[in-house]
Design an enzyme around this catalytic site. Structure first.
Site, mmCIF file in Angstrom:
data_model
loop_
_atom_site.group_PDB
_atom_site.id
_atom_site.type_symbol
_atom_site.label_atom_id
_atom_site.label_comp_id
_atom_site.label_asym_id
_atom_site.label_seq_id
_atom_site.Cartn_x
_atom_site.Cartn_y
_atom_site.Cartn_z
ATOM 1 C CG HIS A 180 -1.769 22.245 0.169
ATOM 2 N ND1 HIS A 180 -2.241 21.047 0.633
ATOM 3 C CD2 HIS A 180 -0.491 22.011 -0.203
ATOM 4 C CE1 HIS A 180 -1.294 20.135 0.551
ATOM 5 N NE2 HIS A 180 -0.219 20.694 0.045
ATOM 6 C CB SER A 236 0.909 18.220 -1.926
ATOM 7 O OG SER A 236 1.329 18.447 -0.618
ATOM 8 C CG ASP A 267 -5.553 20.384 1.465
ATOM 9 O OD1 ASP A 267 -5.704 21.384 0.737
ATOM 10 O OD2 ASP A 267 -4.449 19.865 1.673
#
Length: 510
Positions: free
Chosen positions: A146, A256, A176
């Site tokens: 993402h 992230s 992911d």
């Protein structure tokens, strides 16, 4: 004696006066803890050889300096950007619906005018910020899917502030995880630790770039393992693997793709998500275990796509109520609800009603644990399945297959010409979504770039195409065939998942 009694009396009177004053001014009011109703929102937090060292349970006298010293040089800052369209969506002068943007871009959406007040009418540059971990000296970097999803330009800033352009080697929405590369050599790396050996209660350190605050280090303990929070399934579909390491190390948007390391500075996970009602850290963060990361990046580097070994069974996680309903004398394990024809499960002799308890001797008492173990295997790998049938424990060897029903490696498929012409990315509609919308298949627009859909329609990502020229669309393969034969004005019909009663019809000219 009288003097002593006077002192005691004075102390009592003074104490009562103090208590009365405290009550008057509210100093002794109790703290009230407010429980937030409902489930908190879950938001994305924006290979070397395996390590031979083991994690140390208590923090050493040097604190977390050793872990930080080893991890910081190998954690990078990733800046992702793409040019937005200039169409008008919902009155937005930018032409972009922020709710339809990839998570990595949403926080920094916008392009103010020079006066800082009025948005410019030109298409803005959408930008997002994340982190990554250098896993080989020649420039390969692991991060979250993402973080790079939809990006047209990727800029990587090293810990020493050197800046490089990066290319995407491959992505895996089901975990992911993504692999990108920069043109550099002799880079610092982290070692992969064995996340299976990580214990609940051990210290871990998170390294990343929260809110673009580069090279930030936080620490906490492992709160849980094998945690599923149902976030990857949004993009990864029914093949999504969620078996997160849960920690209380502070992680925020921008973390992230960053590193979660043990006290030795070796990688145990990739920070991916936080559980929060506000979008910022509120107590818990989640990381993809290094065992999964290692397998995924190796596949992406070797094949360009992830090789998934599939058992071919629909499963349900056992609990006490469900076990009683099925007459099963145990309240944990993975219940086989259905076995797919010609699958690895069928060939191994598994049947509906069996309860899987282990894979290759590793207990799998939850769905997440079973999917994690299978997710580490490739098509053609043999696994020993331990299961119960009628209360008797049994074992069977299953040879896992790929999504096409054989044991060969899956290679990246060339982009169909119709996809390039339409300028959009299409995925099969998730079966669960199709059932909820009461449609028999279709294709969903995952992203729209430059092309016929962008130029001639106002469709947004998320739109589900169910018919083309009055012909029902079953899946992406079916859609490509129909579109490749169509010419002139092509009729498209479909719905948005949040408004399934409103069928939208339009036409594009090829």
């Amino acid at each position: 004696m009288k003097k002593l009694l006077f002192i005691v009396l004075a102390a009592v009177v003074g104490g009562l006066a103090a208590l009365g004053g405290a009550q008057l001014f509210g100093w002794n009011q109790q703290v009230k803890y407010v429980e937030v109703a409902g489930q908190p929102a879950v938001e994305y937090a924006n290979f070397a050889d395996p390590a031979t060292t083991t994690n140390v349970n208590p923090a050493p006298t040097t604190g977390f300096a050793t872990a930080a010293d080893k991890a910081l040089p190998a954690v990078v800052h990733i800046k992702a950007s793409k040019q937005a369209s200039g169409r008008s969506v919902g009155g937005n002068p930018f032409g972009i619906d922020p709710d339809q943007m990839p998570d990595a871009f949403r926080d920094l959406f916008g392009n103010p005018s020079p006066d800082g007040r009025t948005p410019q009418r030109q298409a803005p540059l959408q930008q997002g910020s994340g982190s990554g971990v250098i896993i080989s000296p020649d420039g390969y970097i692991a991060t979250n899917n993402h973080v790079v999803d939809g990006a047209e330009n990727l800029e990587v800033v090293l810990n020493d502030m050197q800046t490089y352009e990066a290319e995407i080697i491959g992505v895996d929405p089901t975990t992911d995880i993504a692999l990108i590369k920069i043109d550099a050599t002799n880079l610092p790396t982290v070692k992969f630790a064995d996340s299976d050996k990580l214990r609940i209660g051990e210290w871990v350190v998170a390294v990343g770039n929260p809110f673009s605050l580069t090279s930030t280090v936080t620490a906490g303990i492992v709160s849980a393992k094998g945690r599923s929070i149902d976030i990857v399934r949004r993009t990864g579909g029914e093949l999504a693997i969620e078996s997160f390491i849960q920690t209380d190390a502070v992680v925020n948007p921008g973390n992230s793709g960053g590193a979660l390391v043990d006290i030795n500075g070796d990688l145990v996970g990739i920070n991916t998500a936080i559980s929060s009602p506000t979008g910022v850290f509120a107590g818990y963060s989640f990381a993809v275990p290094s065992a999964i990361v290692s397998k995924v990046v190796k596949d992406l580097r070797e094949f360009g796509v992830v090789q998934r070994g599939l058992l071919g069974a629909r499963i349900i996680e056992l609990n006490t109520a469900f076990a009683e309903e099925k007459g099963i004398d145990r309240d944990n394990g993975v219940f086989v609800n259905e076995v797919t024809e010609n699958s690895a499960a069928e060939e191994a002799g598994l049947k509906a009603g069996d309860v899987i308890t282990a894979v290759d001797g590793v207990p799998t008492l939850r769905n997440s644990e079973l999917l994690e173990q299978l997710g580490r295997r490739r098509p053609g790998d043999n696994v020993v399945i331990t299961y119960e049938r009628g209360g008797d424990e049994r074992q069977a060897t299953a040879r896992l297959k790929n999504s096409e029903g054989n044991t060969e490696a899956i290679l990246p498929k060339p982009v169909p010409e119709v996809v390039s012409e339409l300028g959009a990315e299409f995925v099969d509609v998730d079966e669960t979504v199709a059932e909820e919308l009461e449609i028999s298949g279709g294709v969903q627009i995952a992203d729209i770039k430059s092309g016929l859909l962008y130029e001639q329609t106002k469709l947004r990502p998320g739109f589900i195409i169910t018919h083309v020229d009055d012909r029902r669309v079953k899946d992406v393969e079916d859609f490509n065939k129909i579109m490749s034969r169509a010419s002139g004005a092509v009729g498209i019909e479909g719905v948005y998942p949040d408004n399934p009663d409103k069928v939208i019809g339009l036409a594009i000219k090829k």
